[in-house]
Design an enzyme around this catalytic site. Structure first.
Site, mmCIF file in Angstrom:
data_model
loop_
_atom_site.group_PDB
_atom_site.id
_atom_site.type_symbol
_atom_site.label_atom_id
_atom_site.label_comp_id
_atom_site.label_asym_id
_atom_site.label_seq_id
_atom_site.Cartn_x
_atom_site.Cartn_y
_atom_site.Cartn_z
ATOM 1 N N SER A 194 133.972 93.702 49.843
ATOM 2 C CA SER A 194 132.700 94.511 49.955
ATOM 3 C C SER A 194 132.446 94.750 51.161
ATOM 4 O O SER A 194 131.142 94.594 51.677
ATOM 5 C CB SER A 194 131.491 93.660 49.104
ATOM 6 O OG SER A 194 130.465 94.297 48.631
ATOM 7 N N ASP B 98 140.558 105.977 45.906
ATOM 8 C CA ASP B 98 141.884 106.584 46.673
ATOM 9 C C ASP B 98 143.103 106.646 46.074
ATOM 10 O O ASP B 98 144.002 107.280 46.340
ATOM 11 C CB ASP B 98 141.938 105.842 48.107
ATOM 12 C CG ASP B 98 140.692 105.928 48.935
ATOM 13 O OD1 ASP B 98 139.817 106.652 48.651
ATOM 14 O OD2 ASP B 98 140.659 105.507 50.236
ATOM 15 N N TYR C 284 142.473 101.079 33.677
ATOM 16 C CA TYR C 284 141.575 102.048 34.419
ATOM 17 C C TYR C 284 142.173 102.135 35.864
ATOM 18 O O TYR C 284 142.669 101.131 36.534
ATOM 19 C CB TYR C 284 140.139 101.969 34.420
ATOM 20 C CG TYR C 284 139.522 102.010 32.850
ATOM 21 C CD1 TYR C 284 138.577 103.175 32.693
ATOM 22 C CD2 TYR C 284 139.634 100.858 32.108
ATOM 23 C CE1 TYR C 284 138.063 102.922 31.080
ATOM 24 C CE2 TYR C 284 138.943 100.890 30.824
ATOM 25 C CZ TYR C 284 138.139 101.940 30.433
ATOM 26 O OH TYR C 284 137.674 102.046 29.092
ATOM 27 N N THR D 194 144.385 105.378 32.713
ATOM 28 C CA THR D 194 145.717 105.366 33.078
ATOM 29 C C THR D 194 146.310 105.999 31.673
ATOM 30 O O THR D 194 145.840 105.912 30.734
ATOM 31 C CB THR D 194 146.390 104.305 33.851
ATOM 32 O OG1 THR D 194 146.402 103.309 32.757
ATOM 33 C CG2 THR D 194 145.435 103.821 34.886
ATOM 34 N N ARG E 254 126.070 94.289 35.381
ATOM 35 C CA ARG E 254 124.537 94.775 34.994
ATOM 36 C C ARG E 254 124.364 95.253 33.605
ATOM 37 O O ARG E 254 123.458 94.998 32.905
ATOM 38 C CB ARG E 254 124.070 96.053 35.806
ATOM 39 C CG ARG E 254 123.591 95.524 37.167
ATOM 40 C CD ARG E 254 123.015 96.712 37.952
ATOM 41 N NE ARG E 254 123.041 96.235 39.516
ATOM 42 C CZ ARG E 254 124.091 96.864 40.287
ATOM 43 N NH1 ARG E 254 125.231 97.795 39.921
ATOM 44 N NH2 ARG E 254 123.749 96.433 41.384
ATOM 45 N N ASN F 5 134.135 99.817 55.101
ATOM 46 C CA ASN F 5 135.210 100.616 55.842
ATOM 47 C C ASN F 5 134.738 101.640 56.657
ATOM 48 O O ASN F 5 135.365 101.781 57.799
ATOM 49 C CB ASN F 5 136.330 101.335 54.802
ATOM 50 C CG ASN F 5 136.529 100.823 53.332
ATOM 51 O OD1 ASN F 5 135.443 100.476 52.920
ATOM 52 N ND2 ASN F 5 137.580 100.665 53.069
ATOM 53 N N CYS F 6 133.796 102.512 56.232
ATOM 54 C CA CYS F 6 133.307 103.666 56.963
ATOM 55 C C CYS F 6 132.556 103.181 58.235
ATOM 56 O O CYS F 6 132.561 104.226 59.078
ATOM 57 C CB CYS F 6 132.390 104.575 55.919
ATOM 58 S SG CYS F 6 133.074 104.876 54.385
ATOM 59 N N LYS G 187 112.942 131.147 56.434
ATOM 60 C CA LYS G 187 114.198 131.344 55.390
ATOM 61 C C LYS G 187 115.233 130.419 55.966
ATOM 62 O O LYS G 187 115.623 130.443 57.108
ATOM 63 C CB LYS G 187 114.622 133.017 56.168
ATOM 64 C CG LYS G 187 114.074 133.987 55.508
ATOM 65 C CD LYS G 187 114.647 135.196 56.255
ATOM 66 C CE LYS G 187 114.011 136.391 56.110
ATOM 67 N NZ LYS G 187 114.082 137.501 57.155
#
Ligand SMILES: Cc1cc2nc3c(=O)[nH]c(=O)nc-3n(C[C@H](O)[C@H](O)[C@H](O)COP(=O)(O)OP(=O)(O)OC[C@H]3O[C@@H](n4cnc5c(N)ncnc54)[C@H](O)[C@@H]3O)c2cc1C
Length: 558
Positions: free
Chosen positions: A38, A277, A273, A267, A21, A41-42, A428
């Site tokens: 792509s 994780d 870079y 790095t 982009r 995983n979650c 509240k």
């Protein structure tokens, strides 16, 4: 200019699409070892339980789709096996053909993720891990083919509990084995116990303080000798950063075993870079390197690296480890440090427990939650927060995580103007309420005692008063407490005077701490040294039934 990206999922694909982009002329090559890029995983555990019915829904994009929309050269089944920094090439191997070849790069982005830790115990080959779509397929075939009726999940962390719930949804009898004496290590024991209770209520066997000794043909054996039936064994005892490629290339690896990066995610070689994780992050409170394998961080880091490569550097800040999980009907969420960690490092803190409703009690459908806030007693800084309950836990922890990121001191939570209608909150809000309690504690208008400090205080002579109704007291109370309902306190002032005549400390509790607050204010105005049992009977019950002791005077009731 060519950027090669290693790993085509969370961090890697965020970097690739953002870079496109920003720079239409950039050549971007993504190498992914697995068959898919792509993917979500979650979402993997939820396919096992049938919550996500379509396998294809987990695969968010394909190499063809990414080529069409983003002009990316995505090579699946392509493992980067070494990095030659001098020649600025990576050596890759194609899984299908075994062919090796080199790809040159101007910038290299490493987003190889983290690998599940596999212990060295006999029979471990039969155990399955859950990291990729391929792993998920293996577990799905194991539970759907053949006559499998039972599963053991080793590890009661986020992925382990998601796997356990979903294997249970798939109709299996599930046991969870956890070495620690609580589930979900980021929580403190009195909140983790609520999640353990939820697992038990849904028929999951929870074995805490239990270690895996061996995996047998249709069971697992624990070091205690106990055998648990296990048609399928899922291992979820943590992950380790995939730093081997970086290490072999001579890039610096930090003390926690993750790739070392600077604030711009470079790095030790500033043309390379690393994100996600695989990298160490900086902890907001200690400024020390930490491993926080979470999707939000990987995605944000991927985006920032693309910005940096495109000449728009923006530093990546310290992290708080904000995380959330749903276990059957209970949501557990956390940000920042927990009390265990604060105690272990000797850092002073004030703990506050509350049990608000998700929304106004008079409006149908309100659900209870337990919130815990940890605050620096000197500065009022928020050190961490945890919540377990139904609806609305996510919102409160997100507000607290935002406050923590912004450096908002806890007493300022009273000033937050949060959206309110009776379906969503109380006038509240639970977050405002935490601020009120902290303010009272910090300005000395209320003293408190924690659930794990109570037995020592009582042994020291403190008088324990239950300010709830006689009916509530009869239903269950803390041993040694005397029932003085809040509304009777004024009428029974003489009795209190006799019991506390020698300057004895009075500790008051109610169900969640609110009535006890009114009582302690009254007692303090009568001149007594009165303290509120923080979080009331509910927190004490959960804490003392947990297996983990907290604090020097950690207590349990059997
Ligand atoms: C089952 C499961 C559930 C999760 N749930 C949540 C959740 O609810 N919330 C949350 O915040 N986080 C969750 N996570 C964690 C989250 O998925 C990760 O933090 C995130 O995906 C990390 O992104 P990453 O890019 O660092 O690594 P990944 O997304 O894991 O991508 C790394 C990719 O690199 C590839 N790779 C590795 N080495 C090489 C190589 N040498 N050559 C080529 N390719 C290579 C791997 O095959 C892998 O596909 C979950 C993880 C799992 C496994």
């Amino acid at each position: 200019m060519r950027t090669v990206i290693v790993g085509g999922v969370a961090g890697g694909m965020s970097a690739a699409t953002r870079l496109r982009r920003l720079d239409e002329d950039h050549e971007i090559i993504v190498c992914e070892r697995g068959r898919h890029v792509s993917y979500a995983n979650c979402g993997l555990p939820y396919y096992l339980g049938g919550v996500i019915e379509e396998r294809g829904a987990l695969i968010l994009n394909t190499p063809e789709g990414l080529a069409a929309r983003f002009a990316l050269d995505v090579r699946t089944g392509t493992e980067v096996i070494s990095i030659d920094r001098a020649r600025q090439v990576v050596v890759v191997e194609e899984a299908a053909t075994g062919r090796r070849y080199e790809i040159g790069w101007d910038r290299l982005v490493l987003s190889p993720g983290a690998a599940p830790f596999v212990p060295d115990v006999p029979g471990i080959e039969r155990a399955l891990t859950l990291r990729s779509v391929e792993d998920m397929d293996r577990i799905a075939s194991a539970i759907r083919e053949g006559d499998v009726r039972s599963a053991v999940v080793v590890g009661a962390g986020f992925i382990g509990l998601e796997a356990a719930e979903n294997l249970s949804h798939a109709g299996l009898a599930v046991d969870v084995v956890e070495l620690a004496d609580q589930v979900l290590a980021p929580l403190d024991p009195e909140l983790a116990q609520l999640v353990a209770n939820e697992l038990g209520d849904h028929g999951i066997g929870v074995h805490l303080g239990a270690a895996l000794a061996k995996v047998l043909a249709d069971a697992v054996e624990l070091t205690s000798g106990v055998q648990l039936p296990a048609g399928v064994v899922v291992l979820a005892i943590g992950v380790r950063p995939e730093a081997s490629l970086a290490r072999a290339a001579g890039l610096a690896v930090g003390p926690r075993g993750g790739i070392k990066v600077d604030a711009r995610l470079r790095t030790s070689d500033d043309r390379i870079y690393a994100v996600g994780d695989a990298v160490e992050k900086e902890d907001q409170l200690s400024q020390e390197p930490v491993l926080v394998p979470l999707a939000n961080l990987a995605n944000r880091q991927g985006r920032m690296v693309a910005d940096d490569i495109a000449g728009k550097p923006r530093p990546f800040g310290p992290v708080r480890g904000t995380a959330i999980i749903k276990v059957f009907g209970q949501v557990a969420a956390v940000t920042g440090w927990n009390e265990k960690r604060l105690q272990a490092t000797g850092r002073p803190y004030l703990a506050v427990h509350t049990h608000p409703g998700s929304h106004a009690g008079y409006f149908p459908g309100a659900e209870a939650m337990a919130l815990k806030l940890l605050v620096d007693p000197g500065t009022g800084a928020i050190l961490g927060a945890q919540g377990v309950g139904g609806e609305g836990v996510d919102k409160r922890i997100d507000v607290l995580a935002t406050a923590m990121r912004a450096g908002l001191p806890a007493p300022s939570l009273v000033d937050l103007e949060l959206a309110y209608a009776p379906q969503f909150a109380s006038a509240k809000d639970p977050v405002n309420l935490l601020g009120y309690v902290v303010e009272n504690r910090l300005n000395g208008s209320e003293r408190s005692v924690q659930w794990h400090e109570l037995s020592a205080r009582m042994a020291g002579g403190a008088l324990l008063i239950d300010a709830r109704t006689p009916a509530e007291h009869a239903e269950g109370h803390i041993p040694g407490s005397l029932n003085f309902p809040l509304d009777d306190l004024r009428a029974r002032r003489d009795e209190i005077a006799q019991l506390a005549c020698t300057g004895r400390e009075i500790i008051v509790y109610c169900q969640v701490g609110q009535r006890a607050h009114t009582a302690t204010r009254l007692l303090a105005q009568w001149g007594y040294e009165a303290a509120n049992l923080d979080g009331g009977y509910r927190t004490w019950s959960a804490g003392t039934s947990a297996k983990t002791a907290l604090g020097p005077s950690g207590e349990r009731h059997e």
